[in-house]
Write an enzyme that holds these catalytic residues in place. Structure first.
Site, short mmCIF file in Angstrom:
data_model
loop_
_atom_site.label_atom_id
_atom_site.label_comp_id
_atom_site.label_asym_id
_atom_site.label_seq_id
_atom_site.Cartn_x
_atom_site.Cartn_y
_atom_site.Cartn_z
CG ASP A 1 23.62 33.96 7.68
OD1 ASP A 1 22.84 34.73 7.09
OD2 ASP A 1 24.78 34.28 7.98
CD GLU B 1 19.58 36.86 7.78
OE1 GLU B 1 19.66 36.72 9.01
OE2 GLU B 1 20.47 37.39 7.09
CG ASP C 1 28.91 33.79 8.03
OD1 ASP C 1 28.12 34.63 7.58
OD2 ASP C 1 30.14 33.87 7.88
#
Length: 174
Positions: free
Chosen positions: A8, A67, A139
């Site tokens: 991420d 992502e 996160d």
């Protein structure tokens, strides 16, 4: 059996999640956050690269999911996020790893079953799916969700390839 890394990305905090695929199940290996120190953007991007590089060297994943950038209201933030993603991708590719990209919606859909899920729902499902004792930082939970999405996608592609292969063999045998 495969080790998968989920990322991420962020220009301030980059989350990572490592899982192990065992058959159709996934097992938690590790997760955490690479906290980027203040400084000029090139130095922060180097920290992302070095952090992901260290994670890869420590856990030796076979594949990486990351992502995608989403366009928020602030174009400058989106550009910085894109550059952080680039640094993470280069670290993975530098190790010869395949990198797959997933939208936030795809990740939430894979983990929660709803593409519009809230961060808290993602965290809750990560704890449930991976049978964790405590809730990971947001996160890190997002990175674990990316890794799970990557695992689900890989499994679906393998099933589809198997079904196509069987169908093609039946057609050839007619």
């Amino acid at each position: 059996m495969a080790i998968l890394l989920g990322i991420d990305p962020g220009s301030r905090i980059t989350g990572y999640g490592v899982i192990e695929e065992i058959g159709s199940h996934c097992k938690y290996v590790a997760s955490g956050c690479i906290r980027i120190q203040d400084g000029p953007l090139p130095e922060r991007l180097l920290q992302v690269f070095q952090g992901i590089n260290s994670v890869i060297e420590m856990y030796n994943p076979q594949s990486v999911g990351i992502e995608q950038v989403f366009m928020a209201r602030n174009a400058d933030s989106a550009l910085k996020l894109g550059q952080a993603r680039g640094a993470a991708i280069v670290a993975a590719v530098n190790h010869g790893l395949e990198v797959s990209e997933y939208s936030a919606r795809q990740v939430k859909q894979a983990v929660v079953g709803k593409g519009s899920a809230e961060k808290s729902q993602v965290q809750h499902m990560i704890v449930s799916i991976l049978k964790l004792d405590k809730t990971p930082q947001a996160d890190a939970a997002d990175a674990l969700a990316v890794a799970l999405c990557h695992s689900h996608t890989r499994a679906s592609l393998i099933r589809m390839a198997g079904a196509t292969g069987r169908r093609n063999r039946r057609l050839l045998n007619r």
